[in-house]
Design a protein around this motif. Structure first.
Motif, PDB file in Angstrom:
ATOM      1  N   ALA A   1       0.820  -1.214   0.000  1.00  0.00           N
ATOM      2  CA  ALA A   1       0.000   0.000   0.000  1.00  0.00           C
ATOM      3  C   ALA A   1       0.855   1.266   0.000  1.00  0.00           C
ATOM      4  O   ALA A   1       0.430   2.300  -0.527  1.00  0.00           O
ATOM      5  N   PHE A   2       2.054   1.189   0.563  1.00  0.00           N
ATOM      6  CA  PHE A   2       2.911   2.373   0.663  1.00  0.00           C
ATOM      7  C   PHE A   2       4.319   2.028   0.199  1.00  0.00           C
ATOM      8  O   PHE A   2       4.775   0.883   0.349  1.00  0.00           O
ATOM      9  N   THR A   3       4.990   3.012  -0.335  1.00  0.00           N
ATOM     10  CA  THR A   3       6.353   2.801  -0.815  1.00  0.00           C
ATOM     11  C   THR A   3       7.341   2.779   0.349  1.00  0.00           C
ATOM     12  O   THR A   3       7.043   3.246   1.460  1.00  0.00           O
ATOM     13  N   ASP A   4       8.517   2.224   0.085  1.00  0.00           N
ATOM     14  CA  ASP A   4       9.575   2.217   1.104  1.00  0.00           C
ATOM     15  C   ASP A   4       9.887   3.639   1.566  1.00  0.00           C
ATOM     16  O   ASP A   4      10.076   3.888   2.761  1.00  0.00           O
ATOM     17  N   LYS A   5       9.950   4.571   0.623  1.00  0.00           N
ATOM     18  CA  LYS A   5      10.293   5.956   0.975  1.00  0.00           C
ATOM     19  C   LYS A   5       9.264   6.560   1.917  1.00  0.00           C
ATOM     20  O   LYS A   5       9.612   7.254   2.879  1.00  0.00           O
ATOM     21  N   ALA A   6       7.976   6.279   1.677  1.00  0.00           N
ATOM     22  CA  ALA A   6       6.918   6.868   2.501  1.00  0.00           C
ATOM     23  C   ALA A   6       6.967   6.338   3.931  1.00  0.00           C
ATOM     24  O   ALA A   6       6.888   7.102   4.893  1.00  0.00           O
ATOM     25  N   ILE A   7       7.122   5.025   4.075  1.00  0.00           N
ATOM     26  CA  ILE A   7       7.054   4.464   5.425  1.00  0.00           C
ATOM     27  C   ILE A   7       8.360   4.642   6.194  1.00  0.00           C
ATOM     28  O   ILE A   7       8.380   4.564   7.419  1.00  0.00           O
ATOM     29  N   ARG A   8       9.453   4.936   5.477  1.00  0.00           N
ATOM     30  CA  ARG A   8      10.733   5.152   6.166  1.00  0.00           C
ATOM     31  C   ARG A   8      11.084   6.617   6.320  1.00  0.00           C
ATOM     32  O   ARG A   8      12.153   6.954   6.828  1.00  0.00           O
ATOM     33  N   ASP A   9      10.167   7.496   5.944  1.00  0.00           N
ATOM     34  CA  ASP A   9      10.477   8.923   5.936  1.00  0.00           C
ATOM     35  C   ASP A   9      10.826   9.453   7.329  1.00  0.00           C
ATOM     36  O   ASP A   9      11.645  10.362   7.461  1.00  0.00           O
ATOM     37  N   ASP A  10      10.231   8.877   8.374  1.00  0.00           N
ATOM     38  CA  ASP A  10      10.447   9.372   9.734  1.00  0.00           C
ATOM     39  C   ASP A  10      11.418   8.480  10.522  1.00  0.00           C
ATOM     40  O   ASP A  10      11.585   8.666  11.724  1.00  0.00           O
ATOM     41  N   PHE A  11      12.048   7.515   9.857  1.00  0.00           N
ATOM     42  CA  PHE A  11      12.984   6.629  10.544  1.00  0.00           C
ATOM     43  C   PHE A  11      14.217   7.403  11.011  1.00  0.00           C
ATOM     44  O   PHE A  11      14.670   8.328  10.342  1.00  0.00           O
ATOM     45  N   GLU A  12      14.759   7.005  12.141  1.00  0.00           N
ATOM     46  CA  GLU A  12      16.034   7.560  12.597  1.00  0.00           C
ATOM     47  C   GLU A  12      17.201   6.896  11.879  1.00  0.00           C
ATOM     48  O   GLU A  12      18.232   7.514  11.650  1.00  0.00           O
ATOM     49  N   LEU A  13      17.043   5.609  11.546  1.00  0.00           N
ATOM     50  CA  LEU A  13      18.087   4.888  10.840  1.00  0.00           C
ATOM     51  C   LEU A  13      17.903   5.026   9.336  1.00  0.00           C
ATOM     52  O   LEU A  13      16.778   5.132   8.850  1.00  0.00           O
ATOM     53  N   GLY A  14      19.027   5.031   8.626  1.00  0.00           N
ATOM     54  CA  GLY A  14      18.967   5.124   7.181  1.00  0.00           C
ATOM     55  C   GLY A  14      20.322   4.799   6.582  1.00  0.00           C
ATOM     56  O   GLY A  14      21.308   4.566   7.288  1.00  0.00           O
ATOM     57  N   THR A  15      20.357   4.801   5.287  1.00  0.00           N
ATOM     58  CA  THR A  15      21.617   4.570   4.596  1.00  0.00           C
ATOM     59  C   THR A  15      22.347   5.902   4.441  1.00  0.00           C
ATOM     60  O   THR A  15      21.736   6.970   4.549  1.00  0.00           O
ATOM     61  N   PRO A  16      23.658   5.876   4.212  1.00  0.00           N
ATOM     62  CA  PRO A  16      24.435   7.129   4.160  1.00  0.00           C
ATOM     63  C   PRO A  16      23.911   8.113   3.127  1.00  0.00           C
ATOM     64  O   PRO A  16      23.526   7.741   2.024  1.00  0.00           O
TER      65      PRO A  16
END
Length: 812
Positions: A186-201
């Protein structure tokens, strides 16, 4: 002597003791003690004189002595009927050091080691050291440092002592190379990870450190993932699995999560059950989910918090509101029940203050809105905390509640504070690019003898400015909070001493006394009314002072201006702190009127509005607006006949010098000024606004502010009767600034200017600048450093622009 027992290790409780014939103990002798007293051993020993000694008792005794962790070896022998216990003491820790640690503070590590018995002076236990080693490695793993090594070094010393050196090689934090989520449609990776503290460089990772793995951050991000779906109707969303993989080099991390989205559910019904101590209609106003709406866990949590807060405000301090969603998977609906357990209604027995070694209890108590003997109210507790923080006496304020033992309907409220200095004795040297060297001395105390009264005596001298003042304010002249203050001031200003003609050349010498009342309206609003007397002598310098100012002074007819000043103001302060607020703001309107008996009759009005908004992740937005305006009233200066005679005499002396009627103009020594390190940054202090050439000089055509026939090349700022200032500031959460009460960095945009009067105002001439600002409460006094870039200017401004501005030291 017959040997009756041998070494029994603690790790092997089944160790053998040599068989011997039972005997009755006539005495007990302990050999091998150096640091530990015999009495301590007897306290742990399960046998005593007169006991019948057997093999079983010998094993019990050896086991008990090993469990004390005092000894590395224990033997038992029989000397006749005397029980002989031979021990070898474990070494004591003579020195304990930790090195190589940067992520975890040494003090924190030492406290942790001490809690498990590993500290200087304690008995050394190798097993405890091994456990410490594993715990330290675990803590660094939680911080993403998987290449960490912890190496304990134990050095034997004389007198059965050891020195322990724990060497930590932290290594680098493992960087996240990939985060993958499977099962989301239902949602893209970018949308659901937008508020994550962890991420790739990415290009901001040096600041946010989002690419550094942390177990706690991952846990928080998974919770955010679940909230993202459940706030959008996916009531049966679930995370099936999470895998964290580390590369063989322990420098790269790979995170994968499998999710089950489920279906979108709608609310079918909302019920309120339990003990409803308030009308259901009142409670339903705080329910933010309605039948027919999409299921939203965030709205449900907000509803439970709102109901709990309402109940807490009427005495139900321990109320519980529990949501029970019942899912109908066929209809894809949710029946929601909010079960309310208000608990026992409680009132406050006592309000207890802790940590206030200087401030008197009554000073804090008068700020409390939660009273003893009244029903508990969380709103009044929160309001009391803000009022205490606004005093500026305390670095930290915490308010807790605790049930009174043996009572179900009483609580004690404890106010814990950490005091900070509210006074100072300062002898300082400061510097401002505009004022030059600033010499200052002051004795000030905002909490005199812990009474809450403010008193200060001080003086300051700069290149053009001298000031001495004494103030006193009692905020509680009456029990209902009416305060009274007094202010005595002498100041002398000689703008002729300012280099490069940056100010109109004239000097003033003023003496003033005032008294005022502070009158509270509400907890956050107050009135201020006062009256004062002042005498101000204004000296102009022919040939240097702009002729227009000299003409104005001639029309007033006096070199010394006497004033009876009435002041009145209203203010509202909702800030959550004194030094570095993060929410709330101020509204104020203040007026100053020179009453009819004054030499020049005028009034001044100042309005200000500002507010702080926390916008997440440590960022704070601050907006500020100021408008100041002044005007004369009534008849000022010389008579019409005298003015006419003055004009004729001037024309006779110089046909080109025409004196206009300026008796109703605002007095120039009361003008408002714009620009400077705390105003429109990027421009020199007080240099924006109307400018005049010195003496009879005139502005050269098409040259901005360049002057002809003047001692100075550039026109001199004289201020104006109208000032406008606007500021937008974003405070930045820089990682190296841990205490915002000590230092803050912000990005700002300033705009403003000063105008001769209201009719001359035009938005086209507003100046503007942007840049970075550091505010630091340094040991030598407050320091401000600005890097500013003016981006909206007018011809002639270039002479007054400054890229870097700073001021430090004590100022009044």
């Amino acid at each position: 002597m017959k040997r009756i027992a041998a070494l029994l290790l603690l790790a092997s409780l089944s160790a053998k003791a040599f068989a011997f014939d039972p005997f009755v103990i006539s005495d007990i002798r302990i050999d091998g003690l150096t640091r530990i007293s015999a009495g301590t051993v007897f306290n742990y020993l399960p046998v005593s004189r007169g006991d019948r000694m057997t093999d079983a008792m010998a094993q019990r005794a050896i086991r008990a002595l090993y469990q004390t962790k005092f000894f590395s070896d224990v033997e038992m022998e029989r000397d006749g009927n005397i029980l002989v216990i031979k021990v070898v003491e474990r070494p004591s820790i003579a020195k304990l050091t930790i090195r190589g640690n940067k992520d975890i503070k040494t003090d924190d590590l030492m406290k942790g080691l001490k809690s498990i018995g590993l500290a200087e002076g304690e008995t050394f236990d190798r097993l405890a050291l091994d456990n410490v080693q594993q715990e330290l490695i675990r803590q660094y793993y939680n911080r993403g440092k998987y290449s960490v090594t912890v190496i304990p070094h134990v050095v034997k010393l004389e007198r059965n002592r050891v020195a322990i050196d724990i060497e930590i090689r932290e290594g680098q934090v493992a960087k996240i190379k990939e985060i993958s989520i499977a099962g989301n449609h239902a949602f893209t990776d970018k949308a659901i990870r937008d508020d994550f503290e962890l991420g790739t460089p990415n290009w901001m990772s040096w600041y946010s450190k989002n690419d550094q793995y942390s177990q706690d951050k991952l846990k928080g991000d998974l919770e955010k993932l679940q909230s993202y779906y459940m706030n959008r109707g996916y009531a049966d969303f679930g995370i099936d699995s999470t895998q964290v993989t580390i590369a063989p080099d322990k420098q790269s991390m790979y995170i994968a999560a499998d999710v089950k989205e489920g279906e979108v559910y709608k609310i079918a019904d909302v019920k309120l059950l339990g003990t409803l101590v308030l009308p259901e209609a009142t409670l339903r106003q705080l329910v933010f989910v309605k039948p027919g709406e999409v299921f939203n866990r965030g709205a449900i949590e907000a509803s439970t918090k709102a109901i709990k807060a309402l109940l807490a405000n009427i005495g139900y301090a321990y109320a519980k509101v529990t949501p029970y969603p019942k899912l109908d998977k066929e209809k894809r609906t949710v029946d929601l029940t909010l079960y309310i357990e208000p608990g026992q209604r409680v009132y406050v027995r006592r309000v207890i203050f802790q940590g206030n070694t200087l401030t008197e209890d009554n000073v804090m108590r008068r700020e409390m809105r939660q009273l003893e003997g009244s029903w508990y109210s969380q709103a009044l507790i929160d309001r009391s905390k803000i009022r205490l923080q606004q005093l500026g006496y305390f670095k930290k304020v915490d308010i807790d509640k605790k049930r009174v033992p043996g009572s179900d309907d009483q609580v004690d409220v404890t106010v814990k504070v950490e005091e900070q200095s509210a006074g100072s004795l300062q002898f300082g040297v400061g510097y401002s690019q505009y004022s030059g060297i600033i010499l200052s001395a002051s004795v000030s105390e905002r909490n005199l003898f812990g009474s809450g009264d403010t008193v200060s005596v001080g003086g300051e001298r700069s290149a053009y400015y001298t000031r001495y003042n004494a103030t006193y304010y009692n905020p509680y002249l009456t029990d209902n909070g009416v305060g009274i203050g007094y202010n005595l001031t002498y100041s002398k200003t000689d703008y002729n001493d300012v280099d490069n003609g940056e100010f109109a050349d004239y000097s003033t010498s003023q003496r003033a006394f005032s008294t005022y009342l502070g009158i509270p309206i509400t907890d956050f609003q107050s009135l201020r009314a006062g009256i004062g007397l002042s005498s101000n002598k204004v000296n102009s310098i022919p040939g240097y002072t702009p002729q227009q100012l000299i003409d104005y002074q001639d029309e007033i007819g006096h070199d010394t201006v006497h004033s009876v000043i009435g002041t009145f103001g209203w203010s509202m302060d909702t800030r959550n702190g004194y030094w570095a607020p993060t929410r709330g703001g101020q509204l104020s309107v203040s007026s100053e009127v020179a009453l009819p008996s004054s030499t020049v009759k005028y009034w001044k009005l100042t309005t200000q509005a500002n507010h702080y908004w926390p916008i997440g992740h440590g960022f704070v937005l601050y907006l500020n607006g100021v408008v100041q305006y002044g005007q004369t009233y009534g008849q000022n200066g010389i008579s019409d006949d005298q003015l006419e005679a003055l004009q004729k005499a001037s024309l006779a002396a110089d046909p080109n010098h025409v004196i206009t009627d300026m008796r109703n103009d605002f007095p120039f020594w009361e003008n408002f000024y714009s620009g400077g390190v705390t105003d429109v940054r990027g421009f020199q202090d007080n240099t924006l606004g109307p400018r005049l050439c010195g003496g009879t000089g005139t502005v050269a055509p098409n040259s901005g502010s360049y002057c002809n026939n003047s001692y100075y090349n550039y026109a001199q700022p004289i201020g104006g009767a109208l000032k406008v200032l606007g500021t937008a500031e974003l405070y930045l959460p820089l990682p190296f600034l841990k205490d915002v009460n000590t230092a803050r960095v912000s990005w700002f945009v300033d705009t403003g200017n000063a105008y001769a009067n209201w009719d001359s105002f035009t938005p086209k001439t507003l100046r503007a600048s942007t840049g970075l600002s550091l505010h630091w409460q340094s040991p030598m006094g407050p320091m401000i450093i600005n890097f500013a870039l003016p981006f909206r200017t007018q011809p002639g401004d270039g002479y007054y622009e400054e890229r870097i501005q700073f001021t430090f030291g004590s100022t009044f």
